[in-house]
Design an enzyme around this catalytic site. Structure first.
Site, PDB file in Angstrom:
ATOM      1  N   SER A  16      -8.399   4.366   2.825  1.00  0.00           N
ATOM      2  CA  SER A  16      -8.455   2.903   2.895  1.00  0.00           C
ATOM      3  C   SER A  16      -7.225   2.241   2.272  1.00  0.00           C
ATOM      4  O   SER A  16      -7.119   1.025   2.233  1.00  0.00           O
ATOM      5  CB  SER A  16      -9.710   2.402   2.174  1.00  0.00           C
ATOM      6  OG  SER A  16      -9.747   2.944   0.856  1.00  0.00           O
ATOM      7  N   GLY A  20      -2.969   5.508   3.854  1.00  0.00           N
ATOM      8  CA  GLY A  20      -4.105   5.973   4.651  1.00  0.00           C
ATOM      9  C   GLY A  20      -4.333   5.114   5.883  1.00  0.00           C
ATOM     10  O   GLY A  20      -4.552   5.619   6.994  1.00  0.00           O
ATOM     11  N   TYR A 143       1.242   8.768 -14.813  1.00  0.00           N
ATOM     12  CA  TYR A 143       1.198   8.932 -13.349  1.00  0.00           C
ATOM     13  C   TYR A 143       2.115  10.072 -12.914  1.00  0.00           C
ATOM     14  O   TYR A 143       1.735  10.939 -12.129  1.00  0.00           O
ATOM     15  CB  TYR A 143       1.626   7.610 -12.713  1.00  0.00           C
ATOM     16  CG  TYR A 143       1.737   7.595 -11.215  1.00  0.00           C
ATOM     17  CD1 TYR A 143       0.610   7.435 -10.414  1.00  0.00           C
ATOM     18  CD2 TYR A 143       2.987   7.693 -10.592  1.00  0.00           C
ATOM     19  CE1 TYR A 143       0.719   7.389  -9.022  1.00  0.00           C
ATOM     20  CE2 TYR A 143       3.099   7.647  -9.209  1.00  0.00           C
ATOM     21  CZ  TYR A 143       1.968   7.495  -8.424  1.00  0.00           C
ATOM     22  OH  TYR A 143       2.085   7.447  -7.053  1.00  0.00           O
TER      23      TYR A 143
HETATM   24  N1  LIG Z   1       2.626   3.106  -2.345  1.00  0.00           N
HETATM   25  C1  LIG Z   1       3.734   3.752  -2.624  1.00  0.00           C
HETATM   26  O1  LIG Z   1       4.814   3.159  -2.722  1.00  0.00           O
HETATM   27  C2  LIG Z   1       3.712   5.250  -2.811  1.00  0.00           C
HETATM   28  C3  LIG Z   1       4.940   5.923  -2.988  1.00  0.00           C
HETATM   29  C4  LIG Z   1       4.937   7.298  -3.164  1.00  0.00           C
HETATM   30  C5  LIG Z   1       3.746   7.992  -3.167  1.00  0.00           C
HETATM   31  N2  LIG Z   1       2.565   7.337  -3.011  1.00  0.00           N
HETATM   32  C6  LIG Z   1       1.333   8.107  -3.026  1.00  0.00           C
HETATM   33  O2  LIG Z   1       0.699   7.952  -1.767  1.00  0.00           O
HETATM   34  C7  LIG Z   1      -0.702   7.987  -1.933  1.00  0.00           C
HETATM   35  C8  LIG Z   1      -1.311   6.746  -1.305  1.00  0.00           C
HETATM   36  O3  LIG Z   1      -0.771   5.599  -1.947  1.00  0.00           O
HETATM   37  P1  LIG Z   1      -1.179   4.130  -1.470  1.00  0.00           P
HETATM   38  O4  LIG Z   1      -0.054   3.237  -1.802  1.00  0.00           O
HETATM   39  O5  LIG Z   1      -1.744   4.189  -0.093  1.00  0.00           O
HETATM   40  O6  LIG Z   1      -2.354   3.816  -2.513  1.00  0.00           O
HETATM   41  P2  LIG Z   1      -3.407   2.614  -2.474  1.00  0.00           P
HETATM   42  O7  LIG Z   1      -3.109   1.648  -1.398  1.00  0.00           O
HETATM   43  O8  LIG Z   1      -3.520   2.140  -3.889  1.00  0.00           O
HETATM   44  O9  LIG Z   1      -4.763   3.377  -2.076  1.00  0.00           O
HETATM   45  C9  LIG Z   1      -5.360   4.269  -2.985  1.00  0.00           C
HETATM   46  C10 LIG Z   1      -6.453   4.984  -2.239  1.00  0.00           C
HETATM   47  O10 LIG Z   1      -7.083   5.904  -3.146  1.00  0.00           O
HETATM   48  C11 LIG Z   1      -8.486   5.663  -3.155  1.00  0.00           C
HETATM   49  N3  LIG Z   1      -9.012   5.988  -4.474  1.00  0.00           N
HETATM   50  C12 LIG Z   1      -8.558   5.559  -5.672  1.00  0.00           C
HETATM   51  N4  LIG Z   1      -9.322   6.048  -6.666  1.00  0.00           N
HETATM   52  C13 LIG Z   1     -10.281   6.806  -6.064  1.00  0.00           C
HETATM   53  C14 LIG Z   1     -11.380   7.560  -6.548  1.00  0.00           C
HETATM   54  N5  LIG Z   1     -11.643   7.642  -7.869  1.00  0.00           N
HETATM   55  N6  LIG Z   1     -12.167   8.189  -5.654  1.00  0.00           N
HETATM   56  C15 LIG Z   1     -11.910   8.113  -4.327  1.00  0.00           C
HETATM   57  N7  LIG Z   1     -10.889   7.433  -3.798  1.00  0.00           N
HETATM   58  C16 LIG Z   1     -10.087   6.771  -4.678  1.00  0.00           C
HETATM   59  C17 LIG Z   1      -8.624   4.187  -2.824  1.00  0.00           C
HETATM   60  O11 LIG Z   1      -9.931   3.914  -2.348  1.00  0.00           O
HETATM   61  P3  LIG Z   1     -10.523   2.377  -2.401  1.00  0.00           P
HETATM   62  O12 LIG Z   1      -9.798   1.601  -1.345  1.00  0.00           O
HETATM   63  O13 LIG Z   1     -11.961   2.535  -2.112  1.00  0.00           O
HETATM   64  O14 LIG Z   1     -10.235   1.895  -3.795  1.00  0.00           O
HETATM   65  C18 LIG Z   1      -7.554   4.037  -1.745  1.00  0.00           C
HETATM   66  O15 LIG Z   1      -8.034   4.507  -0.514  1.00  0.00           O
HETATM   67  C19 LIG Z   1      -0.960   8.103  -3.439  1.00  0.00           C
HETATM   68  O16 LIG Z   1      -1.211   9.449  -3.753  1.00  0.00           O
HETATM   69  C20 LIG Z   1       0.331   7.640  -4.056  1.00  0.00           C
HETATM   70  O17 LIG Z   1       0.551   8.232  -5.309  1.00  0.00           O
HETATM   71  C21 LIG Z   1       2.526   5.973  -2.816  1.00  0.00           C
END
Ligand SMILES: NC(=O)c1ccc[n+]([C@@H]2O[C@H](COP(=O)([O-])OP(=O)(O)OC[C@H]3O[C@@H](n4cnc5c(N)ncnc54)[C@H](OP(=O)(O)O)[C@@H]3O)[C@@H](O)[C@H]2O)c1
Length: 271
Positions: A16, A20, A143
């Site tokens: 979500s 994702g 982190y």
């Molecule tokens: N955004 C960036 O710039 C970036 C850069 C490099 C790497 N990443 C990595 O890419 C991945 C995705 O990042 P994103 O930006 O898409 O993150 P995001 O938008 O913050 O989404 C986080 C996701 O993790 C789920 N989540 C969080 N805590 C959880 C728990 N305790 N149990 C089950 N689900 C949980 C959330 O579910 P809910 O929606 O229900 O809360 C959401 O689907 C992460 O591993 C992040 O470290 C991100």
């Protein structure tokens, strides 16, 4: 005659979130294959910090492949304030997901690391062999170390059990479903929101930082194609998506104003 492709059930944790949702769109727009069943999960399906809930989730869906995105994610200020929470929650989530995947005989797991896990003091260009060559920047050590440990754990599952667990290392991602919260979000959605507010309210635009650092960004729909590649790619080790997709990076050399806002007010940098 070629054998029909084996069915795949691909579980996406964090389905979500920003990345994702982008994968979901890319799959719906044609990147998915007929033999694939995709399951996108959020924290409403299970709290992955709980070993029991995670195991039950894997037993319910019986995935053959996992794209592991779920994490506690935040911008600089949230990271500085809650380093301990970032460490604990992410270590629990990662351990539960990887161990459940091992116990359920998942064929491949691709986890998502981040370029901020690289050593603070390093030489450029960086590559995946340099992850553990020194401490990450102190601001988000919780982190960063939690993410680094996925690489350690992947190696352990490979060496001890022959598991094909790997990871990709994207840089800053932006796109639809981003977190536009100014305090808790990342730099680009935060900037967009600030410019929007300055334009709407006719107020000065204040930008944190000196404006001098170089940052890399990648559009979420581009990274999603790389993730889809990751599920087929290397058995273990860590492909650095930054390097693979170098040509799509935007270098933010100075603060820019997104064209849709056509903002002409006063601005300043606080550093
Ligand atoms: N955004 C960036 O710039 C970036 C850069 C490099 C790497 N990443 C990595 O890419 C991945 C995705 O990042 P994103 O930006 O898409 O993150 P995001 O938008 O913050 O989404 C986080 C996701 O993790 C789920 N989540 C969080 N805590 C959880 C728990 N305790 N149990 C089950 N689900 C949980 C959330 O579910 P809910 O929606 O229900 O809360 C959401 O689907 C992460 O591993 C992040 O470290 C991100």
């Amino acid at each position: 005659m070629a054998e029909p492709a084996k069915p795949k059930r691909i579980l996406v944790t964090g389905g979500s979130g920003l990345v994702g949702k982008a994968i979901e769109k890319v799959v719906a727009d044609g990147e998915g294959r007929p033999e694939e069943e995709w399951i996108f999960l959020s924290s409403k399906d299970a709290d992955l910090t709980s070993a029991t809930e995670t195991k039950a989730l894997f037993e319910k869906h019986k995935p053959t492949h996992v794209i592991h995105l779920a994490a506690m994610v935040g911008g600089l200020f949230r990271n500085i304030k809650y380093n301990l929470d970032f460490w604990r929650r992410n270590v629990h989530i990662n351990d539960n997901v990887l161990h459940s995947a091992y116990e359920c005989g998942v064929q491949k797991v691709v986890s998502c690391l981040s370029t901020c896990i690289f050593p603070d003091k390093t030489t450029y260009p960086i590559d995946e062999t340099m992850i553990h060559n020194g401490p990450p920047h102190s601001s988000n050590f919780g982190y960063s170390y939690a993410k680094r440990m996925i690489d350690v754990q992947n190696r352990g599952y490979f060496e001890q059990h022959g598991c094909r667990f790997t990871a990709v290392i994207p840089t800053n991602v932006f796109g639809p479903h981003d977190n536009f919260n100014i305090e808790d979000g990342h730099v680009l959605p935060g900037l967009i929101h600030k410019v929007y507010l300055a334009k709407k309210n006719g107020t000065p635009l204040t930008v944190w930082g000196t404006g001098r650092p170089r940052r890399q960004f990648i559009y979420s729909l581009v990274i999603s194609r790389a993730e889809a590649w990751g599920k087929e790619g290397a058995a273990t080790g860590v492909p650095n998506v930054g390097r693979l997709l170098g040509q799509v990076f935007i270098y933010l050399m100075k603060i820019f104003i997104p064209p849709p806002f056509s903002w002409k007010g006063r601005g300043g940098a606080v550093g």
